[in-house]
Design a protein around this motif. Structure first.
Motif, short mmCIF file in Angstrom:
data_model
loop_
_atom_site.label_atom_id
_atom_site.label_comp_id
_atom_site.label_asym_id
_atom_site.label_seq_id
_atom_site.Cartn_x
_atom_site.Cartn_y
_atom_site.Cartn_z
N THR A 143 0.83 -1.21 0.00
CA THR A 143 0.00 0.00 0.00
C THR A 143 0.86 1.25 0.00
O THR A 143 0.65 2.19 -0.79
N LEU A 144 1.86 1.28 0.88
CA LEU A 144 2.72 2.45 0.99
C LEU A 144 3.45 2.72 -0.33
O LEU A 144 3.56 3.88 -0.76
N LEU A 145 3.95 1.69 -0.96
CA LEU A 145 4.68 1.88 -2.21
C LEU A 145 3.77 2.39 -3.33
O LEU A 145 4.18 3.23 -4.13
N ARG A 150 -5.73 1.17 -2.37
CA ARG A 150 -6.95 0.83 -1.62
C ARG A 150 -7.15 -0.67 -1.57
O ARG A 150 -7.54 -1.23 -0.53
N ARG A 151 -6.92 -1.34 -2.69
CA ARG A 151 -7.11 -2.78 -2.74
C ARG A 151 -6.17 -3.49 -1.75
O ARG A 151 -6.58 -4.41 -1.04
N GLU A 152 -4.93 -3.03 -1.70
CA GLU A 152 -3.98 -3.65 -0.77
C GLU A 152 -4.33 -3.34 0.68
O GLU A 152 -4.23 -4.21 1.55
N LEU A 153 -4.73 -2.10 0.95
CA LEU A 153 -5.06 -1.73 2.33
C LEU A 153 -6.24 -2.53 2.85
O LEU A 153 -6.30 -2.87 4.03
N ASP A 154 -7.19 -2.84 1.97
CA ASP A 154 -8.36 -3.62 2.37
C ASP A 154 -7.99 -5.03 2.82
O ASP A 154 -8.79 -5.69 3.51
N ARG A 155 -6.79 -5.49 2.47
CA ARG A 155 -6.36 -6.83 2.89
C ARG A 155 -5.95 -6.85 4.36
O ARG A 155 -5.78 -7.92 4.94
N GLY A 156 -5.79 -5.69 4.97
CA GLY A 156 -5.56 -5.62 6.41
C GLY A 156 -4.10 -5.72 6.81
O GLY A 156 -3.19 -5.82 5.97
N SER A 157 -3.87 -5.68 8.11
CA SER A 157 -2.52 -5.77 8.66
C SER A 157 -2.03 -7.22 8.61
O SER A 157 -2.81 -8.14 8.36
N HIS A 158 -0.74 -7.40 8.88
CA HIS A 158 -0.13 -8.72 8.80
C HIS A 158 0.88 -8.86 9.92
O HIS A 158 1.50 -7.88 10.35
N GLU A 159 1.05 -10.09 10.40
CA GLU A 159 1.98 -10.32 11.51
C GLU A 159 3.42 -9.97 11.13
O GLU A 159 4.24 -9.70 12.02
N ASP A 160 3.74 -9.95 9.84
CA ASP A 160 5.10 -9.64 9.41
C ASP A 160 5.29 -8.17 9.04
O ASP A 160 6.34 -7.80 8.48
N ASP A 161 4.31 -7.32 9.35
CA ASP A 161 4.46 -5.89 9.06
C ASP A 161 5.69 -5.34 9.78
O ASP A 161 5.89 -5.59 10.98
N GLN A 212 -6.43 6.67 7.18
CA GLN A 212 -6.18 8.11 7.28
C GLN A 212 -4.98 8.51 6.43
O GLN A 212 -5.00 9.55 5.76
N GLU A 213 -3.93 7.70 6.44
CA GLU A 213 -2.76 8.02 5.63
C GLU A 213 -3.11 7.97 4.14
O GLU A 213 -2.64 8.81 3.36
N LEU A 214 -3.91 7.00 3.76
CA LEU A 214 -4.33 6.92 2.35
C LEU A 214 -5.08 8.19 1.95
O LEU A 214 -4.83 8.77 0.88
N LYS A 215 -5.99 8.64 2.81
CA LYS A 215 -6.73 9.87 2.53
C LYS A 215 -5.79 11.07 2.48
O LYS A 215 -5.97 12.00 1.69
N GLY A 216 -4.78 11.07 3.36
CA GLY A 216 -3.84 12.18 3.38
C GLY A 216 -3.06 12.29 2.09
O GLY A 216 -2.92 13.38 1.52
N ILE A 217 -2.52 11.16 1.62
CA ILE A 217 -1.77 11.18 0.36
C ILE A 217 -2.69 11.55 -0.80
O ILE A 217 -2.30 12.27 -1.73
#
Length: 506
Positions: A347-349, A374-385, A395-400
Protein backbone atom coordinates in the motif's frame (compact mmCIF):
# COMPACT_ATOMS: atom_id res chain seq x y z
CA UNK A 1 3.07 -35.33 55.25
CA UNK A 2 1.74 -31.79 54.66
CA UNK A 3 -0.85 -30.92 52.13
CA UNK A 4 -0.03 -28.47 49.33
CA UNK A 5 -1.99 -25.23 49.16
CA UNK A 6 -3.93 -23.86 46.21
CA UNK A 7 -1.84 -21.00 44.75
CA UNK A 8 -5.00 -19.08 43.91
CA UNK A 9 -6.91 -19.02 47.19
CA UNK A 10 -4.44 -20.56 49.65
CA UNK A 11 -6.77 -23.40 50.59
CA UNK A 12 -5.38 -26.87 51.32
CA UNK A 13 -5.43 -29.39 48.48
CA UNK A 14 -6.50 -33.00 48.82
CA UNK A 15 -3.73 -35.61 48.74
CA UNK A 16 -4.99 -36.93 45.41
CA UNK A 17 -5.30 -33.50 43.77
CA UNK A 18 -2.99 -33.53 40.76
CA UNK A 19 -4.20 -30.29 39.17
CA UNK A 20 -2.60 -27.87 41.61
CA UNK A 21 -5.96 -26.06 42.04
CA UNK A 22 -8.77 -26.62 44.47
CA UNK A 23 -12.20 -27.55 43.12
CA UNK A 24 -13.80 -24.08 43.70
CA UNK A 25 -10.91 -22.36 41.96
CA UNK A 26 -11.07 -24.79 39.06
CA UNK A 27 -14.74 -23.95 38.68
CA UNK A 28 -14.02 -20.22 38.85
CA UNK A 29 -11.50 -20.56 36.03
CA UNK A 30 -13.67 -22.47 33.58
CA UNK A 31 -14.26 -19.30 31.59
CA UNK A 32 -10.58 -18.53 31.19
CA UNK A 33 -10.72 -19.52 27.53
CA UNK A 34 -12.71 -16.37 26.77
CA UNK A 35 -10.97 -13.71 28.89
CA UNK A 36 -8.03 -13.23 31.27
CA UNK A 37 -8.81 -13.79 34.96
CA UNK A 38 -8.74 -11.03 37.57
CA UNK A 39 -5.50 -11.62 39.45
CA UNK A 40 -4.47 -10.24 42.87
CA UNK A 41 -1.94 -7.41 43.21
CA UNK A 42 0.63 -9.87 44.55
CA UNK A 43 0.55 -11.67 41.19
CA UNK A 44 2.75 -8.96 39.70
CA UNK A 45 5.32 -9.26 42.50
CA UNK A 46 6.31 -12.78 41.40
CA UNK A 47 10.03 -12.65 40.60
CA UNK A 48 9.87 -13.86 36.94
CA UNK A 49 7.14 -11.30 36.25
CA UNK A 50 9.09 -8.51 37.98
CA UNK A 51 12.21 -9.40 35.99
CA UNK A 52 10.33 -9.38 32.67
CA UNK A 53 8.81 -5.99 33.49
CA UNK A 54 12.27 -4.64 34.37
CA UNK A 55 13.54 -5.82 30.96
CA UNK A 56 10.74 -3.86 29.26
CA UNK A 57 9.87 -6.85 27.09
CA UNK A 58 6.12 -7.49 26.92
CA UNK A 59 6.63 -10.90 25.31
CA UNK A 60 8.61 -12.09 28.32
CA UNK A 61 6.01 -10.57 30.63
CA UNK A 62 3.32 -12.63 28.88
CA UNK A 63 5.43 -15.79 29.17
CA UNK A 64 5.96 -15.15 32.90
CA UNK A 65 2.23 -14.47 33.19
CA UNK A 66 1.37 -17.82 31.58
CA UNK A 67 3.78 -19.75 33.81
CA UNK A 68 2.75 -18.06 37.06
CA UNK A 69 1.94 -20.51 39.91
CA UNK A 70 -1.39 -18.73 40.28
CA UNK A 71 -2.64 -20.70 37.27
CA UNK A 72 -1.75 -24.07 38.79
CA UNK A 73 1.00 -26.59 38.24
CA UNK A 74 0.51 -26.47 34.47
CA UNK A 75 1.20 -23.21 32.63
CA UNK A 76 -1.53 -21.57 30.61
CA UNK A 77 -1.20 -22.80 27.01
CA UNK A 78 -0.02 -20.28 24.44
CA UNK A 79 -3.16 -21.00 22.43
CA UNK A 80 -5.37 -19.79 25.30
CA UNK A 81 -3.49 -16.53 25.89
CA UNK A 82 -3.16 -15.95 22.13
CA UNK A 83 -6.95 -16.19 21.92
CA UNK A 84 -7.30 -13.44 24.53
CA UNK A 85 -4.90 -11.22 22.60
CA UNK A 86 -6.53 -11.83 19.23
CA UNK A 87 -3.51 -13.47 17.59
CA UNK A 88 -2.43 -16.99 16.70
CA UNK A 89 -0.35 -19.32 18.86
CA UNK A 90 2.54 -19.02 16.39
CA UNK A 91 2.40 -15.23 16.60
CA UNK A 92 2.46 -15.32 20.39
CA UNK A 93 5.47 -17.62 20.30
CA UNK A 94 7.31 -15.05 18.19
CA UNK A 95 6.25 -12.25 20.54
CA UNK A 96 7.54 -14.15 23.58
CA UNK A 97 10.85 -15.21 22.02
CA UNK A 98 11.57 -12.37 19.60
CA UNK A 99 12.72 -8.77 20.08
CA UNK A 100 10.72 -6.38 22.29
CA UNK A 101 7.51 -4.99 20.82
CA UNK A 102 7.70 -1.32 19.82
CA UNK A 103 4.15 -0.74 18.55
CA UNK A 104 2.75 1.46 21.31
CA UNK A 105 -0.90 0.82 20.48
CA UNK A 106 -0.39 -2.94 20.81
CA UNK A 107 1.61 -2.55 24.03
CA UNK A 108 -1.16 -0.46 25.57
CA UNK A 109 -3.99 -2.73 24.38
CA UNK A 110 -2.41 -5.93 25.69
CA UNK A 111 -1.40 -4.34 29.00
CA UNK A 112 -4.97 -3.23 29.57
CA UNK A 113 -6.33 -6.62 28.50
CA UNK A 114 -4.14 -8.44 31.04
CA UNK A 115 -4.92 -5.77 33.67
CA UNK A 116 -1.26 -5.01 34.25
CA UNK A 117 -0.79 -2.35 36.96
CA UNK A 118 -0.03 1.03 35.45
CA UNK A 119 2.81 1.80 37.84
CA UNK A 120 4.75 -1.23 36.60
CA UNK A 121 4.65 -0.23 32.92
CA UNK A 122 7.35 1.53 30.91
CA UNK A 123 4.84 3.26 28.62
CA UNK A 124 1.79 5.44 29.06
CA UNK A 125 -1.76 4.16 28.63
CA UNK A 126 -4.45 6.11 26.74
CA UNK A 127 -6.41 8.37 29.06
CA UNK A 128 -3.69 8.46 31.68
CA UNK A 129 -3.07 12.08 32.67
CA UNK A 130 0.39 11.63 34.15
CA UNK A 131 2.59 9.15 35.95
CA UNK A 132 2.48 9.00 39.70
CA UNK A 133 5.46 10.73 41.29
CA UNK A 134 6.59 11.90 37.86
CA UNK A 135 9.77 13.91 37.85
CA UNK A 136 12.11 14.80 35.01
CA UNK A 137 14.99 14.30 37.39
CA UNK A 138 14.31 10.60 37.83
CA UNK A 139 13.31 9.97 34.26
CA UNK A 140 9.52 9.84 34.61
CA UNK A 141 7.34 11.21 31.83
CA UNK A 142 5.43 14.40 32.54
CA UNK A 143 1.86 14.40 31.23
CA UNK A 144 1.97 17.05 28.55
CA UNK A 145 0.26 15.23 25.70
CA UNK A 146 -3.31 14.53 24.81
CA UNK A 147 -4.96 11.31 25.92
CA UNK A 148 -4.57 9.86 22.43
CA UNK A 149 -0.83 9.39 22.86
CA UNK A 150 1.10 6.58 24.47
CA UNK A 151 4.28 7.85 26.08
CA UNK A 152 7.15 5.79 27.38
CA UNK A 153 7.39 5.64 31.16
CA UNK A 154 10.87 5.61 32.65
CA UNK A 155 12.27 7.15 29.47
CA UNK A 156 13.41 10.75 29.84
CA UNK A 157 13.16 11.08 26.09
CA UNK A 158 9.40 11.11 26.47
CA UNK A 159 9.42 14.45 28.29
CA UNK A 160 7.55 17.11 26.33
CA UNK A 161 6.31 20.44 27.63
CA UNK A 162 3.24 22.34 26.47
CA UNK A 163 3.72 25.78 24.96
CA UNK A 164 1.51 27.18 27.71
CA UNK A 165 3.66 25.50 30.40
CA UNK A 166 7.00 26.68 29.05
CA UNK A 167 7.50 29.70 31.35
CA UNK A 168 7.04 27.54 34.46
CA UNK A 169 9.56 25.04 33.12
CA UNK A 170 12.42 27.47 32.81
CA UNK A 171 11.12 29.93 30.24
CA UNK A 172 11.41 30.28 26.51
CA UNK A 173 11.38 27.93 23.56
CA UNK A 174 15.17 27.74 23.49
CA UNK A 175 15.41 26.46 27.06
CA UNK A 176 12.50 24.12 26.56
CA UNK A 177 14.02 22.58 23.43
CA UNK A 178 17.43 22.27 25.06
CA UNK A 179 15.80 20.47 27.98
CA UNK A 180 14.01 18.08 25.63
CA UNK A 181 17.19 17.32 23.67
CA UNK A 182 19.05 16.57 26.89
CA UNK A 183 16.15 14.39 28.01
CA UNK A 184 16.24 12.54 24.69
CA UNK A 185 19.97 11.89 25.04
CA UNK A 186 19.52 10.76 28.64
CA UNK A 187 16.80 8.34 27.58
CA UNK A 188 19.00 6.79 24.88
CA UNK A 189 21.95 6.59 27.25
CA UNK A 190 19.76 4.73 29.73
CA UNK A 191 19.23 2.11 27.04
CA UNK A 192 22.97 1.42 26.90
CA UNK A 193 23.88 3.63 23.95
CA UNK A 194 26.31 5.93 25.81
CA UNK A 195 29.28 5.56 23.47
CA UNK A 196 27.13 6.37 20.42
CA UNK A 197 25.82 9.70 21.69
CA UNK A 198 27.08 13.30 21.72
CA UNK A 199 29.47 14.27 24.51
CA UNK A 200 32.87 13.06 25.67
CA UNK A 201 33.96 9.95 23.81
CA UNK A 202 33.56 6.78 25.86
CA UNK A 203 35.83 3.79 25.55
CA UNK A 204 34.45 1.25 23.10
CA UNK A 205 35.25 -2.44 22.77
CA UNK A 206 37.93 -3.49 20.28
CA UNK A 207 35.68 -6.19 18.87
CA UNK A 208 31.99 -6.34 18.02
CA UNK A 209 29.72 -9.29 18.79
CA UNK A 210 26.07 -9.98 18.15
CA UNK A 211 25.12 -8.43 21.50
CA UNK A 212 26.56 -5.09 20.41
CA UNK A 213 24.79 -5.38 17.05
CA UNK A 214 21.48 -6.03 18.81
CA UNK A 215 22.11 -2.99 21.00
CA UNK A 216 22.80 -0.86 17.93
CA UNK A 217 19.63 -2.17 16.29
CA UNK A 218 17.58 -1.32 19.37
CA UNK A 219 18.89 2.24 19.11
CA UNK A 220 16.77 2.71 15.98
CA UNK A 221 13.65 1.66 17.91
CA UNK A 222 14.58 4.07 20.71
CA UNK A 223 15.08 6.89 18.22
CA UNK A 224 11.62 6.23 16.76
CA UNK A 225 10.03 6.39 20.20
CA UNK A 226 11.87 9.58 21.13
CA UNK A 227 10.96 11.09 17.75
CA UNK A 228 7.29 10.44 18.51
CA UNK A 229 7.67 12.22 21.85
CA UNK A 230 9.86 15.26 21.13
CA UNK A 231 10.00 15.56 17.34
CA UNK A 232 12.63 15.30 14.64
CA UNK A 233 13.86 18.87 15.06
CA UNK A 234 15.24 17.96 18.46
CA UNK A 235 16.62 14.57 17.55
CA UNK A 236 18.16 14.86 14.09
CA UNK A 237 21.66 15.81 15.29
CA UNK A 238 21.54 13.11 17.97
CA UNK A 239 20.83 10.44 15.34
CA UNK A 240 23.53 11.73 13.01
CA UNK A 241 26.09 11.78 15.82
CA UNK A 242 25.15 8.22 16.78
CA UNK A 243 25.52 7.14 13.15
CA UNK A 244 28.95 8.77 12.89
CA UNK A 245 30.21 7.08 16.04
CA UNK A 246 28.82 3.66 15.18
CA UNK A 247 30.31 3.86 11.68
CA UNK A 248 33.72 4.86 13.09
CA UNK A 249 33.59 2.04 15.63
CA UNK A 250 32.65 -0.51 12.95
CA UNK A 251 35.53 0.70 10.75
CA UNK A 252 38.22 -0.03 13.34
CA UNK A 253 36.76 -2.95 15.32
CA UNK A 254 37.11 -6.64 14.53
CA UNK A 255 34.17 -9.00 14.08
CA UNK A 256 33.15 -12.26 12.46
CA UNK A 257 31.58 -12.54 9.02
CA UNK A 258 28.17 -13.29 10.54
CA UNK A 259 28.42 -10.28 12.83
CA UNK A 260 29.63 -8.15 9.92
CA UNK A 261 26.53 -8.85 7.85
CA UNK A 262 24.24 -8.08 10.79
CA UNK A 263 26.24 -4.93 11.53
CA UNK A 264 25.82 -3.71 7.94
CA UNK A 265 22.04 -4.08 8.29
CA UNK A 266 22.07 -2.27 11.65
CA UNK A 267 24.10 0.60 10.19
CA UNK A 268 21.76 0.77 7.20
CA UNK A 269 18.75 0.97 9.51
CA UNK A 270 20.38 3.76 11.50
CA UNK A 271 21.14 5.60 8.24
CA UNK A 272 17.48 5.34 7.22
CA UNK A 273 16.33 6.68 10.58
CA UNK A 274 18.79 9.59 10.38
CA UNK A 275 17.50 10.34 6.87
CA UNK A 276 13.87 10.33 8.01
CA UNK A 277 14.66 12.70 10.88
CA UNK A 278 16.44 15.00 8.43
CA UNK A 279 13.37 14.94 6.15
CA UNK A 280 10.97 15.77 8.98
CA UNK A 281 13.33 18.47 10.28
CA UNK A 282 13.27 19.98 6.76
CA UNK A 283 16.99 19.30 6.28
CA UNK A 284 16.34 17.37 3.11
CA UNK A 285 19.74 17.96 1.50
CA UNK A 286 21.34 16.03 4.37
CA UNK A 287 19.04 13.03 4.01
CA UNK A 288 19.98 11.66 0.60
CA UNK A 289 23.59 10.56 1.42
CA UNK A 290 22.27 8.54 4.34
CA UNK A 291 19.78 6.73 2.10
CA UNK A 292 22.40 6.01 -0.55
CA UNK A 293 24.65 4.59 2.17
CA UNK A 294 21.75 2.47 3.49
CA UNK A 295 21.14 0.97 0.03
CA UNK A 296 24.83 0.12 -0.33
CA UNK A 297 25.05 -1.48 3.10
CA UNK A 298 21.82 -3.43 2.54
CA UNK A 299 23.25 -4.91 -0.65
CA UNK A 300 26.50 -5.82 1.10
CA UNK A 301 24.49 -7.60 3.78
CA UNK A 302 22.13 -9.11 1.18
CA UNK A 303 19.21 -7.66 3.18
CA UNK A 304 16.35 -6.85 0.78
CA UNK A 305 14.04 -5.66 3.55
CA UNK A 306 16.43 -2.89 4.57
CA UNK A 307 17.00 -1.98 0.90
CA UNK A 308 13.25 -1.65 0.38
CA UNK A 309 12.97 0.60 3.45
CA UNK A 310 15.71 2.84 2.06
CA UNK A 311 14.11 3.03 -1.38
CA UNK A 312 10.73 3.82 0.18
CA UNK A 313 12.21 6.76 2.08
CA UNK A 314 14.17 7.91 -0.98
CA UNK A 315 10.94 7.94 -3.00
CA UNK A 316 9.42 10.19 -0.34
CA UNK A 317 12.45 12.49 -0.20
CA UNK A 318 12.54 13.28 -3.93
CA UNK A 319 8.88 13.07 -4.93
CA UNK A 320 8.50 16.87 -5.22
CA UNK A 321 11.86 17.68 -6.81
CA UNK A 322 12.36 14.55 -8.95
CA UNK A 323 8.97 12.82 -9.29
CA UNK A 324 10.16 10.63 -12.16
CA UNK A 325 13.01 9.22 -10.09
CA UNK A 326 10.61 8.87 -7.15
CA UNK A 327 8.44 6.63 -9.33
CA UNK A 328 11.45 4.48 -10.22
CA UNK A 329 12.45 4.11 -6.55
CA UNK A 330 8.98 2.91 -5.56
CA UNK A 331 8.86 0.58 -8.57
CA UNK A 332 12.24 -0.89 -7.62
CA UNK A 333 11.01 -1.44 -4.06
CA UNK A 334 7.90 -3.20 -5.37
CA UNK A 335 10.05 -5.41 -7.56
CA UNK A 336 12.50 -6.33 -4.79
CA UNK A 337 9.72 -7.05 -2.29
CA UNK A 338 7.63 -9.17 -4.66
CA UNK A 339 6.76 -12.41 -2.91
CA UNK A 340 7.24 -11.23 0.67
CA UNK A 341 5.81 -7.69 0.93
CA UNK A 342 2.86 -7.36 3.32
CA UNK A 343 -0.30 -5.53 2.21
CA UNK A 344 0.66 -2.45 4.24
CA UNK A 345 4.09 -2.21 2.64
CA UNK A 346 2.61 -2.63 -0.84
CA UNK A 347 0.00 0.00 0.00
CA UNK A 348 2.72 2.45 0.99
CA UNK A 349 4.68 1.88 -2.21
CA UNK A 350 1.61 2.43 -4.38
CA UNK A 351 0.89 5.63 -2.42
CA UNK A 352 4.44 6.81 -3.13
CA UNK A 353 3.85 6.22 -6.83
CA UNK A 354 0.41 7.86 -6.75
CA UNK A 355 1.79 11.09 -5.31
CA UNK A 356 4.70 11.13 -7.77
CA UNK A 357 2.29 10.74 -10.68
CA UNK A 358 0.26 13.65 -9.28
CA UNK A 359 3.34 15.87 -9.09
CA UNK A 360 4.00 14.95 -12.74
CA UNK A 361 0.44 16.05 -13.57
CA UNK A 362 -0.58 12.53 -14.61
CA UNK A 363 -4.10 12.18 -13.19
CA UNK A 364 -4.59 8.80 -14.84
CA UNK A 365 -1.45 7.32 -13.31
CA UNK A 366 -2.42 8.78 -9.95
CA UNK A 367 -5.86 7.16 -10.14
CA UNK A 368 -4.45 3.74 -11.06
CA UNK A 369 -2.01 3.72 -8.15
CA UNK A 370 -4.65 4.89 -5.65
CA UNK A 371 -6.93 2.04 -6.75
CA UNK A 372 -4.11 -0.45 -6.15
CA UNK A 373 -3.31 1.13 -2.78
CA UNK A 374 -6.95 0.83 -1.62
CA UNK A 375 -7.11 -2.78 -2.74
CA UNK A 376 -3.98 -3.65 -0.77
CA UNK A 377 -5.06 -1.73 2.33
CA UNK A 378 -8.36 -3.62 2.37
CA UNK A 379 -6.36 -6.83 2.89
CA UNK A 380 -5.56 -5.62 6.41
CA UNK A 381 -2.52 -5.77 8.66
CA UNK A 382 -0.13 -8.72 8.80
CA UNK A 383 1.98 -10.32 11.51
CA UNK A 384 5.10 -9.64 9.41
CA UNK A 385 4.46 -5.89 9.06
CA UNK A 386 7.67 -3.96 9.65
CA UNK A 387 7.64 -1.17 12.21
CA UNK A 388 8.11 1.59 9.67
CA UNK A 389 4.75 0.86 7.96
CA UNK A 390 2.79 1.09 11.19
CA UNK A 391 1.37 4.49 10.16
CA UNK A 392 -0.13 3.14 6.91
CA UNK A 393 -3.88 3.17 7.47
CA UNK A 394 -7.07 4.63 6.00
CA UNK A 395 -6.18 8.11 7.28
CA UNK A 396 -2.76 8.02 5.63
CA UNK A 397 -4.33 6.92 2.35
CA UNK A 398 -6.73 9.87 2.53
CA UNK A 399 -3.84 12.18 3.38
CA UNK A 400 -1.77 11.18 0.36
CA UNK A 401 -4.90 11.44 -1.78
CA UNK A 402 -5.43 14.99 -0.51
CA UNK A 403 -1.82 16.04 -1.12
CA UNK A 404 -1.99 14.55 -4.60
CA UNK A 405 -5.12 16.53 -5.44
CA UNK A 406 -3.29 19.67 -4.28
CA UNK A 407 -0.45 18.78 -6.66
CA UNK A 408 -3.03 18.31 -9.42
CA UNK A 409 -4.44 21.78 -8.63
CA UNK A 410 -7.79 20.39 -7.50
CA UNK A 411 -8.18 21.98 -4.05
CA UNK A 412 -11.88 21.11 -3.75
CA UNK A 413 -11.08 17.38 -3.93
CA UNK A 414 -8.08 17.88 -1.62
CA UNK A 415 -10.37 19.46 0.98
CA UNK A 416 -12.74 16.48 0.84
CA UNK A 417 -9.93 13.99 1.41
CA UNK A 418 -8.16 15.96 4.13
CA UNK A 419 -11.40 16.70 6.01
CA UNK A 420 -12.00 12.95 6.20
CA UNK A 421 -8.84 12.72 8.33
CA UNK A 422 -9.83 15.45 10.78
CA UNK A 423 -13.30 13.91 11.06
CA UNK A 424 -11.87 10.46 11.84
CA UNK A 425 -8.47 10.97 13.52
CA UNK A 426 -5.97 8.17 14.06
CA UNK A 427 -5.04 8.40 17.79
CA UNK A 428 -1.69 6.68 17.48
CA UNK A 429 -0.34 8.98 14.73
CA UNK A 430 -0.63 12.48 16.11
CA UNK A 431 2.12 14.06 14.01
CA UNK A 432 0.52 12.89 10.75
CA UNK A 433 -2.83 14.14 12.04
CA UNK A 434 -1.36 17.60 12.71
CA UNK A 435 0.49 17.62 9.37
CA UNK A 436 -2.62 16.84 7.35
CA UNK A 437 -4.65 19.40 9.33
CA UNK A 438 -2.14 22.10 8.34
CA UNK A 439 -2.35 20.94 4.72
CA UNK A 440 -6.16 21.10 4.99
CA UNK A 441 -5.81 24.77 5.92
CA UNK A 442 -3.70 25.25 2.77
CA UNK A 443 -6.28 23.49 0.62
CA UNK A 444 -9.16 25.51 2.06
CA UNK A 445 -7.21 28.72 1.37
CA UNK A 446 -6.57 27.65 -2.22
CA UNK A 447 -10.28 26.92 -2.54
CA UNK A 448 -10.95 30.57 -1.62
CA UNK A 449 -12.35 30.28 1.94
CA UNK A 450 -9.89 32.53 3.76
CA UNK A 451 -11.87 32.67 7.01
CA UNK A 452 -12.15 28.88 7.33
CA UNK A 453 -8.46 28.43 6.48
CA UNK A 454 -7.56 30.82 9.30
CA UNK A 455 -9.88 29.03 11.76
CA UNK A 456 -8.29 25.65 11.03
CA UNK A 457 -4.79 27.10 11.29
CA UNK A 458 -5.60 28.82 14.59
CA UNK A 459 -6.97 25.59 16.07
CA UNK A 460 -3.92 23.52 15.07
CA UNK A 461 -1.28 26.11 16.03
CA UNK A 462 -0.63 24.77 19.61
CA UNK A 463 -0.24 21.21 18.32
CA UNK A 464 2.24 22.30 15.65
CA UNK A 465 4.42 23.92 18.31
CA UNK A 466 4.38 20.75 20.41
CA UNK A 467 5.45 18.20 17.80
CA UNK A 468 8.67 20.00 16.79
CA UNK A 469 8.58 19.05 13.11
CA UNK A 470 10.03 21.77 10.92
CA UNK A 471 8.41 20.12 7.89
CA UNK A 472 5.02 20.82 9.50
CA UNK A 473 5.87 24.25 10.89
CA UNK A 474 7.15 25.38 7.48
CA UNK A 475 3.77 24.64 5.91
CA UNK A 476 2.02 26.55 8.68
CA UNK A 477 4.38 29.47 8.05
CA UNK A 478 3.28 29.42 4.41
CA UNK A 479 -0.36 29.56 5.53
CA UNK A 480 0.48 32.52 7.74
CA UNK A 481 2.17 34.32 4.84
CA UNK A 482 -0.78 33.72 2.53
CA UNK A 483 -3.35 34.89 5.07
CA UNK A 484 -1.34 37.96 6.05
CA UNK A 485 -1.10 38.99 2.39
CA UNK A 486 -4.74 38.28 1.61
CA UNK A 487 -6.97 41.19 0.71
CA UNK A 488 -9.91 39.36 2.29
CA UNK A 489 -8.74 39.94 5.87
CA UNK A 490 -11.27 38.98 8.56
CA UNK A 491 -11.29 38.94 12.34
CA UNK A 492 -10.29 35.28 12.29
CA UNK A 493 -7.37 35.80 9.89
CA UNK A 494 -6.05 38.62 12.05
CA UNK A 495 -6.42 36.46 15.17
CA UNK A 496 -4.41 33.67 13.59
CA UNK A 497 -1.65 35.91 12.26
CA UNK A 498 -1.31 37.64 15.65
CA UNK A 499 -1.33 34.32 17.55
CA UNK A 500 1.23 32.82 15.15
CA UNK A 501 3.53 35.81 15.50
CA UNK A 502 3.30 35.71 19.31
CA UNK A 503 4.16 32.00 19.41
CA UNK A 504 7.09 32.35 16.99
CA UNK A 505 8.57 35.16 19.09
CA UNK A 506 8.48 33.02 22.27
Amino acid sequence: MTHANCPRCGGRLARDNASGRCTPCQAAERDRLSAPPTVPASFWEHEPVRQALAERHLGRVIRAYRCHPYHGRVALPQSVVAGWLGITQAQLSRVENGPPLVQLDRLAHWAQLLRMPEDSLWFRLPGQDRWANASPMDGEAIGAHGDDQVIERGDPAAVAVNVEQAPSQGGGATNRRRFNVLAAIAGLAAGGHTYLLPGPSAEVPGSIGMEQVRLASSLVDDLRRVDAAVGADLLCDVAMQAHTRLSAWAARASYSREVGEALQSALADLSIEAAWLAIDADRRSEARPYLHEAITRARIADDPQVEVRALTHLSLLIRESQPGESLHCAEAALRISAGWATPRLTTLLHLRRAHAYAVLGDASGFGREMTKARRELDRGSHEDDQGFVHFVNAQELKGIEGLSYLALDRPERAVQSLRAITANPSPGHRRNQVYYTVRLSEAVYQQGDVNEAARIALDVLPAVRQINSKRVSQHLAQVRGSLAASRQATTTTRQFVDAYDRVVRV
